[in-house]
Design a protein around this motif. Sequence first.
Motif, PDB file in Angstrom:
ATOM      1  N   ILE A   1       0.857  -1.185   0.000  1.00 36.66           N
ATOM      2  CA  ILE A   1       0.000   0.000   0.000  1.00 36.66           C
ATOM      3  C   ILE A   1       0.888   1.228   0.000  1.00 36.66           C
ATOM      4  O   ILE A   1       1.726   1.397   0.888  1.00 36.66           O
ATOM      5  CB  ILE A   1      -0.935   0.027   1.223  1.00 36.66           C
ATOM      6  N   LEU A   2       0.703   2.046  -1.011  1.00 30.92           N
ATOM      7  CA  LEU A   2       1.440   3.295  -1.118  1.00 30.92           C
ATOM      8  C   LEU A   2       0.505   4.422  -0.682  1.00 30.92           C
ATOM      9  O   LEU A   2      -0.656   4.462  -1.096  1.00 30.92           O
ATOM     10  CB  LEU A   2       1.928   3.514  -2.548  1.00 30.92           C
ATOM     11  N   ARG A   3       1.040   5.319   0.106  1.00 27.07           N
ATOM     12  CA  ARG A   3       0.190   6.343   0.716  1.00 27.07           C
ATOM     13  C   ARG A   3       0.528   7.744   0.209  1.00 27.07           C
ATOM     14  O   ARG A   3       1.676   8.059  -0.079  1.00 27.07           O
ATOM     15  CB  ARG A   3       0.306   6.287   2.231  1.00 27.07           C
ATOM     16  N   CYS A   4      -0.490   8.556   0.163  1.00 28.26           N
ATOM     17  CA  CYS A   4      -0.361   9.920  -0.353  1.00 28.26           C
ATOM     18  C   CYS A   4      -1.278  10.827   0.449  1.00 28.26           C
ATOM     19  O   CYS A   4      -2.395  10.428   0.816  1.00 28.26           O
ATOM     20  CB  CYS A   4      -0.754   9.918  -1.829  1.00 28.26           C
ATOM     21  N   VAL A   5      -0.790  12.015   0.733  1.00 25.45           N
ATOM     22  CA  VAL A   5      -1.640  13.062   1.289  1.00 25.45           C
ATOM     23  C   VAL A   5      -1.685  14.177   0.255  1.00 25.45           C
ATOM     24  O   VAL A   5      -0.697  14.901   0.067  1.00 25.45           O
ATOM     25  CB  VAL A   5      -1.110  13.585   2.629  1.00 25.45           C
ATOM     26  N   PRO A   6      -2.795  14.316  -0.456  1.00 21.89           N
ATOM     27  CA  PRO A   6      -2.898  15.365  -1.477  1.00 21.89           C
ATOM     28  C   PRO A   6      -2.972  16.755  -0.830  1.00 21.89           C
ATOM     29  O   PRO A   6      -3.123  16.880   0.382  1.00 21.89           O
ATOM     30  CB  PRO A   6      -4.211  15.031  -2.195  1.00 21.89           C
TER      31      PRO A   6
END
Lengths: 114, 113
Positions: free
Chosen positions: A20-25
């Motif tokens: 799981i790759l995570r991002c905070v836009p």
Amino acid sequence: EPEVTQTPSHQVTQMGQEVILRCVPISNHLYFYWYRQILGQKVEFLVSFYNNEISEKSEIFDDQFSVERPDGSNFTLKIRSTKLEDSAMYFCASSDTSANTEAFFGQGTRLTVV
Amino acid sequence: QKEVEQDPGPLSVPEGAIVSLNCTYSNSAFQYFMWYRQYSRKGPELLMYTYSSGNKEDGRFTAQVDKSSKYISLFIRDSQPSDSATYLCAMSSIGGGSYIPTFGRGTSLIVHP
């Protein structure tokens, strides 16, 4: 200056494992994207996401991939059963328009499948 | 023929030179044209985008689109060593509401002092 943040910066996983790759836009953006860049190759579009559903996806984004916005800030890319050819830089991006012309990219997560 | 062609370089210029970076494309439906700068091991950073044909200027950067020739350019005036990076062109159409961008391979630019 607001920015897109991605974690982890580097992920090593064994073939067949889920990642799981995570991002905070950027906080006021509504459109979210995942791209990948295999070493030495072009940046490739994977998927766009708006209003809690996928807007568009490329041929690369097959059943092994999924995206989710589990809460108000995170946007994740899951690869169910990684393959060696999934090794790449994965970039998250966000924009406040649907035209994708002003998307801001994160720093990327380098995924290495061994 | 590939949809978007971009010479990978490297292009090496002295500081202060005018740099010309180019892409050609085959899909006449493209209407949005973007230029990104990508430093090593970083994400692409949007520099400029244009819609349809014409020129757009932002500081030392000028983007040109010639739809009749299917050719776009990015000019950098008074180039600086900090401009050393890979420059990616990208373009998209709005057919059917799709904005999926197609990227070029990127041109590596080296500006030496």
